[in-house]
Design a protein around this motif. Structure first.
Motif, PDB file in Angstrom:
ATOM      1  N   SER A 322      42.539  46.334  49.895  1.00 61.37           N
ATOM      2  CA  SER A 322      42.336  47.757  49.611  1.00 61.37           C
ATOM      3  C   SER A 322      41.290  47.908  48.521  1.00 61.37           C
ATOM      4  CB  SER A 322      43.658  48.395  49.155  1.00 61.37           C
ATOM      5  OG  SER A 322      44.127  47.771  47.971  1.00 61.37           O
ATOM      6  N   GLY A 323      40.757  49.132  48.402  1.00 53.49           N
ATOM      7  CA  GLY A 323      39.776  49.402  47.369  1.00 53.49           C
ATOM      8  C   GLY A 323      38.385  48.953  47.743  1.00 53.49           C
ATOM      9  N   THR A 324      37.489  49.050  46.773  1.00 51.90           N
ATOM     10  CA  THR A 324      36.091  48.665  46.960  1.00 51.90           C
ATOM     11  C   THR A 324      35.738  47.630  45.900  1.00 51.90           C
ATOM     12  OG1 THR A 324      35.577  50.879  47.776  1.00 51.90           O
ATOM     13  CG2 THR A 324      33.734  49.519  47.096  1.00 51.90           C
ATOM     14  N   VAL A 325      35.214  46.486  46.337  1.00 53.58           N
ATOM     15  CA  VAL A 325      35.010  45.340  45.454  1.00 53.58           C
ATOM     16  C   VAL A 325      33.524  45.096  45.230  1.00 53.58           C
ATOM     17  CG1 VAL A 325      35.421  42.870  45.153  1.00 53.58           C
ATOM     18  CG2 VAL A 325      37.152  44.291  46.255  1.00 53.58           C
ATOM     19  N   SER A 326      33.169  44.888  43.967  1.00 55.00           N
ATOM     20  CA  SER A 326      31.809  44.488  43.616  1.00 55.00           C
ATOM     21  C   SER A 326      31.881  43.334  42.626  1.00 55.00           C
ATOM     22  CB  SER A 326      31.042  45.674  42.995  1.00 55.00           C
ATOM     23  OG  SER A 326      31.736  46.150  41.849  1.00 55.00           O
ATOM     24  N   GLY A 327      30.758  42.691  42.392  1.00 47.55           N
ATOM     25  CA  GLY A 327      30.751  41.469  41.601  1.00 47.55           C
ATOM     26  C   GLY A 327      31.001  41.654  40.119  1.00 47.55           C
ATOM     27  N   ASP A 328      30.936  42.885  39.617  1.00 48.10           N
ATOM     28  CA  ASP A 328      31.104  43.091  38.179  1.00 48.10           C
ATOM     29  C   ASP A 328      32.556  43.359  37.785  1.00 48.10           C
ATOM     30  OD1 ASP A 328      31.357  45.505  39.399  1.00 48.10           O
ATOM     31  OD2 ASP A 328      29.989  46.602  38.068  1.00 48.10           O
ATOM     32  N   LEU A 329      33.469  43.228  38.741  1.00 50.37           N
ATOM     33  CA  LEU A 329      34.866  43.552  38.472  1.00 50.37           C
ATOM     34  C   LEU A 329      35.588  42.435  37.723  1.00 50.37           C
ATOM     35  CD1 LEU A 329      36.272  45.177  41.756  1.00 50.37           C
ATOM     36  CD2 LEU A 329      35.829  46.294  39.574  1.00 50.37           C
ATOM     37  N   THR A 330      36.533  42.842  36.881  1.00 47.27           N
ATOM     38  CA  THR A 330      37.505  41.930  36.303  1.00 47.27           C
ATOM     39  C   THR A 330      38.872  42.364  36.820  1.00 47.27           C
ATOM     40  OG1 THR A 330      36.217  41.500  34.307  1.00 47.27           O
ATOM     41  CG2 THR A 330      38.577  41.071  34.197  1.00 47.27           C
ATOM     42  N   LEU A 331      39.559  41.450  37.498  1.00 43.69           N
ATOM     43  CA  LEU A 331      40.851  41.762  38.105  1.00 43.69           C
ATOM     44  C   LEU A 331      41.935  40.887  37.490  1.00 43.69           C
ATOM     45  CD1 LEU A 331      39.763  41.948  41.871  1.00 43.69           C
ATOM     46  CD2 LEU A 331      40.029  43.849  40.259  1.00 43.69           C
ATOM     47  N   ILE A 332      43.181  41.292  37.665  1.00 41.23           N
ATOM     48  CA  ILE A 332      44.285  40.479  37.168  1.00 41.23           C
ATOM     49  C   ILE A 332      44.920  39.711  38.324  1.00 41.23           C
ATOM     50  CG2 ILE A 332      44.774  42.050  35.260  1.00 41.23           C
ATOM     51  CD1 ILE A 332      47.323  42.895  36.902  1.00 41.23           C
ATOM     52  N   ASN A 333      45.515  38.585  37.979  1.00 37.86           N
ATOM     53  CA  ASN A 333      46.310  37.792  38.908  1.00 37.86           C
ATOM     54  C   ASN A 333      47.762  37.922  38.436  1.00 37.86           C
ATOM     55  OD1 ASN A 333      47.733  35.748  40.242  1.00 37.86           O
ATOM     56  ND2 ASN A 333      46.024  34.316  40.203  1.00 37.86           N
ATOM     57  N   PRO A 334      48.518  38.872  39.002  1.00 42.36           N
ATOM     58  CA  PRO A 334      49.862  39.148  38.473  1.00 42.36           C
ATOM     59  C   PRO A 334      50.815  37.966  38.591  1.00 42.36           C
ATOM     60  CG  PRO A 334      49.510  40.324  40.545  1.00 42.36           C
ATOM     61  CD  PRO A 334      48.187  39.764  40.135  1.00 42.36           C
ATOM     62  N   GLY A 335      50.633  37.126  39.610  1.00 41.97           N
ATOM     63  CA  GLY A 335      51.530  35.996  39.786  1.00 41.97           C
ATOM     64  C   GLY A 335      51.391  34.945  38.701  1.00 41.97           C
ATOM     65  N   ARG A 336      50.205  34.876  38.083  1.00 39.57           N
ATOM     66  CA  ARG A 336      49.953  33.863  37.041  1.00 39.57           C
ATOM     67  C   ARG A 336      49.670  34.503  35.682  1.00 39.57           C
ATOM     68  NH1 ARG A 336      49.456  29.035  39.870  1.00 39.57           N
ATOM     69  NH2 ARG A 336      48.974  29.335  42.081  1.00 39.57           N
ATOM     70  N   GLU A 337      49.778  35.842  35.635  1.00 40.61           N
ATOM     71  CA  GLU A 337      49.581  36.586  34.391  1.00 40.61           C
ATOM     72  C   GLU A 337      48.252  36.221  33.733  1.00 40.61           C
ATOM     73  OE1 GLU A 337      53.027  35.900  32.018  1.00 40.61           O
ATOM     74  OE2 GLU A 337      54.332  37.156  33.263  1.00 40.61           O
ATOM     75  N   SER A 338      47.186  36.267  34.535  1.00 42.44           N
ATOM     76  CA  SER A 338      45.860  35.915  34.026  1.00 42.44           C
ATOM     77  C   SER A 338      44.830  36.923  34.527  1.00 42.44           C
ATOM     78  CB  SER A 338      45.471  34.507  34.490  1.00 42.44           C
ATOM     79  OG  SER A 338      45.446  34.441  35.901  1.00 42.44           O
ATOM     80  N   LYS A 339      43.633  36.853  33.948  1.00 44.35           N
ATOM     81  CA  LYS A 339      42.525  37.719  34.365  1.00 44.35           C
ATOM     82  C   LYS A 339      41.399  36.862  34.922  1.00 44.35           C
ATOM     83  CE  LYS A 339      43.222  41.615  31.188  1.00 44.35           C
ATOM     84  NZ  LYS A 339      42.577  42.480  30.171  1.00 44.35           N
ATOM     85  N   GLU A 340      40.679  37.425  35.898  1.00 41.44           N
ATOM     86  CA  GLU A 340      39.533  36.729  36.492  1.00 41.44           C
ATOM     87  C   GLU A 340      38.348  37.688  36.610  1.00 41.44           C
ATOM     88  OE1 GLU A 340      39.381  33.600  37.092  1.00 41.44           O
ATOM     89  OE2 GLU A 340      41.267  32.802  37.904  1.00 41.44           O
ATOM     90  N   ARG A 341      37.187  37.239  36.145  1.00 42.83           N
ATOM     91  CA  ARG A 341      35.958  37.990  36.402  1.00 42.83           C
ATOM     92  C   ARG A 341      35.355  37.445  37.693  1.00 42.83           C
ATOM     93  NH1 ARG A 341      32.345  41.419  34.375  1.00 42.83           N
ATOM     94  NH2 ARG A 341      30.138  41.102  34.838  1.00 42.83           N
ATOM     95  N   LEU A 342      35.057  38.337  38.652  1.00 38.61           N
ATOM     96  CA  LEU A 342      34.681  37.886  39.986  1.00 38.61           C
ATOM     97  C   LEU A 342      33.321  37.201  40.046  1.00 38.61           C
ATOM     98  CD1 LEU A 342      35.983  40.706  42.348  1.00 38.61           C
ATOM     99  CD2 LEU A 342      37.217  38.848  41.224  1.00 38.61           C
ATOM    100  N   GLY A 343      32.361  37.661  39.261  1.00 39.28           N
ATOM    101  CA  GLY A 343      31.027  37.077  39.374  1.00 39.28           C
ATOM    102  C   GLY A 343      30.369  37.504  40.679  1.00 39.28           C
ATOM    103  N   THR A 344      29.479  36.680  41.183  1.00 41.32           N
ATOM    104  CA  THR A 344      28.747  37.024  42.408  1.00 41.32           C
ATOM    105  C   THR A 344      29.652  36.909  43.632  1.00 41.32           C
ATOM    106  OG1 THR A 344      26.697  36.183  41.442  1.00 41.32           O
ATOM    107  CG2 THR A 344      26.730  36.492  43.836  1.00 41.32           C
ATOM    108  N   ILE A 345      29.698  37.971  44.429  1.00 39.08           N
ATOM    109  CA  ILE A 345      30.433  37.931  45.698  1.00 39.08           C
ATOM    110  C   ILE A 345      29.531  37.270  46.734  1.00 39.08           C
ATOM    111  CG2 ILE A 345      31.420  39.324  47.554  1.00 39.08           C
ATOM    112  CD1 ILE A 345      32.148  41.387  45.485  1.00 39.08           C
TER     113      ILE A 345
END
Length: 687
Positions: A322-345
């Motif tokens: 769902s949603g719209t994804v671009s390379g500048d996003l920072t998302l969370i990984n709820p299962g591991r309680e961490s954050k990830e910056r996507l970088g280049t898609i």
């Protein structure tokens, strides 16, 4: 974006091993301009099979991915392995898909392995179009293959194309919807032709049957068809599209992927009949909440595959939920309680990676590089709207082998090399056997284990030896005994003294171990009683007959003596061990072997061979039954007899047999078998 998403398609290419899925993918990529020449599996030149192990064995060992445009519309393709050794994570690929191209070949039709794959497609409830491949082969039999869809899978396929010629004379198809014949030319091109007279009458009958099948899937269409006797082309197309999405209609087309015959028709079927990501049912989360497949909803991406690239490192394959994804996003990984910056898609086409400049919405299969804490099964989502995707279930591992380094002392190096493979292959599990100290690798079959080890050797320069693991035998008590264990040692200075009386008796299967403290009057001080228990347990763990743990017994400590100066915990531990060993000799010990529940599925003609073979392995057949030409045989078989059953079954059935197994229970080992095991234990081989 909404209009583009309506015309976007995300689908998996599935089918049994050897049906030509990778060649079909090659045909689709050639017709869409992704590749400029058709690669060949025999030459190791296909776009999606690029691992050295895939090229060597001429078959897929992991999913392949591609993105392309067809008539200006985005398509995302997942080419899944068909070999049961390598399709254990198929539920993950199907979770990432909106539809399926189900491939069978015109020679064998639906095989037992096809039924396994089809069961996964049905569980995922994915709309499906069917492609009958290899129409050019010597033994191609279109009628047999088409009819097997109903007889073996229990579905009512709707024929949209009919072959003109067969085998080496396969030269065209009749499009049943338009009633037009198309003749194949070079490079997959087609030209309109005339329907041959010898099949014209049959085409009319089949077209009428096709329209009836389409009408039956919709009440309004059925009413009109009964009244008028015909449907308009638009009504037929709408009925087909609606029926496919409801899974009441399964349209069938045909061709020869290796000769590039039928590719454009198959692409049109995907575009016309498979659903868009906007039509996907709401996604379910681990906590029971849902998320719409909507570009305006908060971002959520499901990680369904992780790959290791020799240059880019770890590649993470995601389906945008769902949603719209671009390379500048920072998302969370709820299962591991961490954050990830996507970088280049990136978009993955085989081994080639292409940056995606525009943002992407639901249905897109994107590749992310160098994520730090995100792996297969994880969800990446908007921090303000957490969503953790419900993970699909995967089949249990079927076989376990022991690993050892070629040079002693490098066990940790072996362990670490295999650990890296676990990141990209969720169907492997790694453990250590506490009894033997062996490093154990479990997987979906012998080929799966062997190729995984081969991959580890190549990538991580680790020399690994693959060994058949030790069978986890057990020992148990036959009778009852009451004995004394007395330990006395005097060698100058303070001595050691421990003295205990125990009663040993067997317990029922599965009861485990029970220790009863029946000491009264302080004949053994309280602080020494746990030491007796520990001495018993340590001796039981080492076994008496074959070094296997002793199970299902009860020890009652009821008497003893001690020395005020010389007694100690160590002395009573030794006394407990001595008493237990003596009691075992008096009561008698028997060797137990593990029995497995095994379910074997084979074509009916192999049933007798399978039952005979299982019996020769000391197996007990519990029952059998046949459905749609496939026999299921259930049996109890000693684990020692089926440690390498996979290659034997493959040899007996020409690759058409499958099996699953799990531990059932332990039974006493026959005397002659027990004698050999004990003898082998007493005089172990050099390796």
């Amino acid at each position: 974006m909404s209009e583009a998403l309506k015309n976007q398609r995300t689908y998996a290419l599935v089918g049994h091993s050897g049906c030509g899925k990778t060649s079909t993918a090659e045909m689709l990529l050639f017709n869409t301009g992704v590749i400029d020449r058709l690669g060949k599996i025999e030459e190791g030149t296909t776009a999606l099979d690029n691992e050295p192990e895939e090229i060597k064995r001429r078959g897929s060992i992991q999913p392949g991915f591609a993105g392309y445009k067809w008539k200006k519309n985005n398509h995302y393709l997942i080419d899944t392995p068909g070999d049961p050794n390598f399709c254990g994570d198929l539920p993950y690929s199907l979770t990432a898909s909106d539809g399926v191209i189900f491939t069978i070949d015109a020679v064998d039709g639906v095989k037992p392995l096809s039924r396994k794959v089809w069961a996964a497609v049905e569980k995922a409830e994915l709309p499906t179009v069917i492609f009958i491949n290899k129409m050019d082969r010597d033994r191609a039999d279109f009628d047999f293959s088409f009819n097997s869809l109903n007889s073996a899978l229990g579905i009512s396929p709707v024929l949209l194309q009919y072959p003109i010629g067969s085998k080496e004379n396969f030269k065209g198809i009749v499009d049943m919807l338009s009633g037009t014949a198309y003749m194949f030319e070079e490079n997959g091109k087609m030209s309109k032709g005339e329907i041959p007279d010898d099949i014209a009458e049959e085409i009319e009958i089949l077209r009428e049957t096709m329209i009836e099948n389409i009408a039956e899937s919709d009440e309004e269409l059925m009413e009109k068809y009964l009244e008028v006797g015909e449907l308009t082309p638009d009504e037929i197309t709408q009925g087909l599209s609606s029926g496919v999405k409801k899974r009441t209609i399964f349209p069938v087309c045909l061709g020869s992927a290796i000769e590039n015959k039928g590719g454009s028709f198959l692409l049109d079927m995907v575009q016309t009949y498979l659903p868009s990501p906007l039509e996907h049912p709401d996604w379910k989360s681990e906590d029971g909440s849902t998320r719409a497949s909507d570009p305006d909803a908060p971002v959520a991406c499901f990680v369904f595959k992780t790959l290791a690239d020799p240059f880019a490192g770890q590649l993470t394959l995601c389906r945008v939920l769902s949603g719209t994804v671009s390379g500048d996003l920072t998302l969370i990984n709820p299962g591991r309680e961490s954050k990830e910056r996507l970088g280049t898609i990136q978009l993955l086409n085989g081994k080639d990676q292409r940056p995606v400049k525009d943002s992407v919405g639901p249905g897109a299969i994107i590749t992310l590089a160098k994520l730090k804490e995100t792996f297969t099964g994880d969800t990446l989502c908007d921090e303000k709207a957490p969503f953790e995707m419900l993970k699909p279930n995967v089949a249990p591992q079927l076989i376990t082998f022991a690993l050892a380094p070629a040079e002693k002392g490098e066990e940790d190096k072996v362990f670490q090399a295999i650990m890296k493979l676990l990141v990209e292959d969720i169907n492997l599990t790694l453990s250590r056997d506490e009894e033997s100290g062996d490093i154990l690798l479990s997987g979906m079959g012998q080929n799966h284990i062997e190729i995984s080890v081969e991959k580890a050797r190549r990538r991580y320069k680790t020399d690994i030896i693959l060994k058949t693991p030790k069978v986890p035998y057990r020992e148990t008590i036959k009778g009852t005994a009451e004995v004394q264990g007395r330990y006395k040692k005097q060698s100058g200075g303070r001595g050691q003294f421990g003295d205990c009386w125990i009663k040993l008796e067997p317990l029922e299967k599965g009861a485990g171990y029970e220790f009863v403290n029946a000491i009264v009057g302080g004949v053994i001080p309280k602080q020494y009683i746990p030491a007796v228990d520990k001495g018993v347990q340590e001796s039981a763990a080492k076994g008496i007959l074959a070094g296997a743990p002793i199970i299902d017994f009860k020890v009652t400590l009821y008497d003893g003596t001690y020395h005020a100066v010389d007694s100690s915990e160590m002395a009573f531990k030794v006394a407990g061990s001595m008493a237990f060993k003596k009691a075992c000799e008096t009561a008698g010990i028997s060797l137990l072997e593990p029995l497995m529940n095994i379910l074997v599925e084979v074509p009916d003609e192999f049933m007798g061979d399978i039952i005979g073979d299982l019996s020769s392995r000391r197996g007990k057949v519990l029952g059998s039954g046949s459905t749609s030409g496939v026999t299921e045989v259930k049996a109890h078989v000693p684990m020692s007899e089926i440690l390498q059953y996979a290659p034997d079954l493959r040899s007996m059935t020409g690759g058409q047999g499958t099996f699953t197994m799990e531990l059932s229970h332990y039974e006493e080992c026959p005397a002659q078998i027990a004698e050999k095991i004990i003898s082998d234990r007493e005089s172990p081989s050099d390796d």
